[in-house]
Design an enzyme around this catalytic site. Structure first.
Site, PDB file in Angstrom:
ATOM      1  N   HIS A 263       0.799  -1.226   0.000  1.00 17.06           N
ATOM      2  CA  HIS A 263       0.000   0.000   0.000  1.00 17.06           C
ATOM      3  C   HIS A 263       0.837   1.284   0.000  1.00 17.06           C
ATOM      4  O   HIS A 263       0.779   2.094   0.928  1.00 17.06           O
ATOM      5  CB  HIS A 263      -0.951   0.008   1.201  1.00 17.06           C
ATOM      6  CG  HIS A 263      -1.870  -1.168   1.251  1.00 17.06           C
ATOM      7  ND1 HIS A 263      -2.730  -1.402   2.309  1.00 17.06           N
ATOM      8  CD2 HIS A 263      -2.071  -2.193   0.387  1.00 17.06           C
ATOM      9  CE1 HIS A 263      -3.412  -2.510   2.082  1.00 17.06           C
ATOM     10  NE2 HIS A 263      -3.016  -3.013   0.922  1.00 17.06           N
ATOM     11  N   GLU A 357     -13.338   2.351  -3.359  1.00 14.39           N
ATOM     12  CA  GLU A 357     -14.110   3.587  -3.247  1.00 14.39           C
ATOM     13  C   GLU A 357     -13.744   4.620  -4.301  1.00 14.39           C
ATOM     14  O   GLU A 357     -12.589   4.733  -4.718  1.00 14.39           O
ATOM     15  CB  GLU A 357     -13.872   4.216  -1.864  1.00 14.39           C
ATOM     16  CG  GLU A 357     -14.357   3.365  -0.708  1.00 14.39           C
ATOM     17  CD  GLU A 357     -14.100   3.990   0.645  1.00 14.39           C
ATOM     18  OE1 GLU A 357     -14.521   3.408   1.648  1.00 14.39           O
ATOM     19  OE2 GLU A 357     -13.450   5.075   0.704  1.00 14.39           O
ATOM     20  N   TYR A 367     -11.764   9.971   5.812  1.00 11.08           N
ATOM     21  CA  TYR A 367     -12.418   9.071   4.855  1.00 11.08           C
ATOM     22  C   TYR A 367     -12.641   7.666   5.415  1.00 11.08           C
ATOM     23  O   TYR A 367     -13.008   6.764   4.685  1.00 11.08           O
ATOM     24  CB  TYR A 367     -11.650   9.078   3.529  1.00 11.08           C
ATOM     25  CG  TYR A 367     -11.961  10.367   2.800  1.00 11.08           C
ATOM     26  CD1 TYR A 367     -12.978  10.431   1.855  1.00 11.08           C
ATOM     27  CD2 TYR A 367     -11.312  11.545   3.151  1.00 11.08           C
ATOM     28  CE1 TYR A 367     -13.314  11.630   1.242  1.00 11.08           C
ATOM     29  CE2 TYR A 367     -11.647  12.753   2.547  1.00 11.08           C
ATOM     30  CZ  TYR A 367     -12.656  12.784   1.596  1.00 11.08           C
ATOM     31  OH  TYR A 367     -13.012  13.981   1.013  1.00 11.08           O
ATOM     32  N   TYR A 378      -9.788 -10.626   3.682  1.00  7.57           N
ATOM     33  CA  TYR A 378      -9.483 -11.485   2.548  1.00  7.57           C
ATOM     34  C   TYR A 378      -9.746 -12.960   2.843  1.00  7.57           C
ATOM     35  O   TYR A 378      -9.997 -13.738   1.928  1.00  7.57           O
ATOM     36  CB  TYR A 378      -8.020 -11.301   2.123  1.00  7.57           C
ATOM     37  CG  TYR A 378      -7.749  -9.961   1.487  1.00  7.57           C
ATOM     38  CD1 TYR A 378      -8.215  -9.660   0.205  1.00  7.57           C
ATOM     39  CD2 TYR A 378      -7.039  -8.976   2.163  1.00  7.57           C
ATOM     40  CE1 TYR A 378      -7.976  -8.438  -0.378  1.00  7.57           C
ATOM     41  CE2 TYR A 378      -6.791  -7.737   1.585  1.00  7.57           C
ATOM     42  CZ  TYR A 378      -7.257  -7.475   0.312  1.00  7.57           C
ATOM     43  OH  TYR A 378      -7.017  -6.245  -0.260  1.00  7.57           O
TER      44      TYR A 378
END
Length: 491
Positions: A263, A357, A367, A378
């Site tokens: 990420h 999103e 957010y 997962y």
């Protein structure tokens, strides 16, 4: 009330049949469904038992039914004999069942509708016909992004820049790839490496090219990596092109580098109303709790001047310990960032399993990650539920304009601003890695009014950009290539 009535009919007749009041601790979504729902709704959601209707309809796939599905399960539908299972299931377990329903619906839709197909080489979308051309299909190494350069330098460097995650930044010119010399050191680390590239809005005047990448720790490589942003210029030297005048625009504190390969983000977007301002997103690096921590750079959208200075009107410049570059927070892994033609900033970001999103990015807003989520784990285990009011955060969390269920692995977001497809002008185009797709999105007054999948199954989509020729360029992995959508040639 129309929607409630529709769901009442769908969920009706379930008492004592489909929803077994049993302990659900430790159960994943599929097991919860099998134990509590499948006897009435069928394993695949087609319905039939106790008079239940199919969940596999186009109408019920609309995101407006998310909360209605959730409430029907949690509160029951007394008029139709369905018990309230909020007494036996936690909110996150109930939401995992909604995610499971969405996965069943998507699987059924793909089986029935398939992928967009060409007739005699021509694809027909809602507003335009187009054909697909291959631009580059050899020499790319997990390509991430493209940017077009022209008009700066003596002699000027002309062509298309392409970042490769493994490190090189290449220039495509005259039908060949040339690796640029002197590019800053990046680390091909899991999901990170050499990632985004863009040019300054005044590139023809100043020649600045911006790169975002996974950088090694400044003193000890074993201490990990972090997303870094630099700028530099391109200089033609005979048959080679060099990176010169390199400057750091953003770098995290050395103690905030992380050893994970997850990420990194990252996309760059210049403010069309002020070309001296650039935004970029950094993923939370797999450390979800840090997305809410203003003293950490990850899990945030950042805003800086084009030379790296901090704008005085950033929302957290006076917050003790906060990174002053932060513009918004609570992001998981933003891999799409673009301004639309009205000057609104949009991002697309990965959820976990489900819940990617599309967000309208606003100053200082939260957010939601990981407080709320439209996804599950997962491994199929429940994770969160998506609504702030259920966790006492009503009004404090900015909700997405659209969520993808199932996930598409959102990556790459473009706003079409060309002339070749006039009816698409101003629309957003979102890519998907796991989805192998590009979706066209039209938003009006903050509401999604159109969504259509325009391509699917050609590869993992890394980026979508409008070219100077008006074509829509799509960067793909597996296989590594660059394609473009163009209007059909006149016969």
């Amino acid at each position: 009330m129309k929607h409630v009535s529709r769901l009442s009919m769908v969920f009706g007749g379930l008492l004592g049949v489909a929803w077994v009041a049993a302990s659900a601790s430790g159960q994943g979504a599929a097991q919860l469904w099998a134990n509590n729902c499948a006897s009435c709704h069928a394993a695949d959601g087609r319905g039939g038992g106790a008079g239940t209707r199919s969940l596999l309809t186009q109408e019920l796939m609309d995101q407006k039914y998310d909360r209605l599905f959730f409430d029907a399960i949690k509160k029951g539908v007394p008029d139709m004999g369905m018990a309230a299972f909020g007494e036996t299931l936690k909110d996150e377990q109930i939401w995992s069942l909604v995610v499971h329903i969405r996965e069943l619906q998507a699987k059924d839709l793909r089986r029935k509708a398939g992928s967009p197909k060409a007739t005699a080489g021509v694809y027909r979308s809602q507003h335009h016909e187009f054909t697909i051309e291959t631009v580059i299909d050899k020499g790319l190494r997990t390509p991430w992004c493209i940017a077009f350069v022209s008009g700066y330098g003596t002699p000027p460097v002309e062509g298309m820049l392409i970042t490769n995650r493994t490190g090189p930044v290449s220039l495509w010119r005259n039908g060949a790839l040339v690796d640029i010399q002197g590019i800053p050191d990046s680390v091909d680390n899991g999901q990170g490496g050499m990632m985004d590239v863009t040019t300054h809005p005044k590139y023809a005047e100043n020649g600045w090219v911006y790169l975002a990448f996974a950088a090694p720790h400044p003193t000890e490589r074993r201490r990990g990596t972090m997303t870094k942003v630099v700028r530099g210029r391109l200089k033609a030297e005979g048959g080679t092109v060099r990176w010169v005048d390199s400057q750091t625009i953003f770098d995290a504190k050395p103690e905030h580098y992380l050893a994970t390969g997850l990420h990194f983000g990252v996309k760059l977007a210049f403010d069309p109303k002020d070309p001296s301002i650039v935004f970029f997103g950094i993923g939370e690096r797999g450390r979800m709790e840090m997305a809410q921590d203003l003293t950490r750079p990850n899990g945030k959208i950042h805003r800086v001047h084009d030379d790296g200075r901090i704008p005085a009107d950033n929302p957290f410049v006076n917050t003790d310990g906060a990174y002053p570059s932060i513009w918004s927070y609570g992001h998981r892994n933003p891999q799409g960032l673009v301004f639309d033609l009205e000057g609104n900033l949009w991002d697309t970001e990965h959820g976990p399993r489900g819940g990617d999103e599309l967000n309208l990015i606003r100053k200082g807003r939260d957010y939601g990650w990981p407080t709320v989520s439209f996804g599950i784990n997962y491994n199929d285990a429940p994770f969160r539920q998506p609504w702030p009011d259920a966790v006492g955060k009503s009004g404090a969390i900015e909700m997405p304009v659209y969520r993808w269920l199932p996930s598409i692995g959102a990556c790459g977001l473009g706003c079409y601003d060309g002339t070749a497809f006039p009816a698409w002008r101003g629309d957003l185009f979102a890519g998907g890695l796991s989805g192998n797709n590009v979706d066209r999105l039209r938003v009006k007054n903050g509401t999604l009014v159109e969504r259509e999948e325009i391509i699917h199954g050609m590869g993992r989509v890394r980026d979508v950009r409008t070219g100077p020729d008006g074509a829509l360029y799509v960067t793909l992995n597996d296989p590594d290539r660059l394609i473009r959508l163009v209007p059909p040639k006149a016969k």
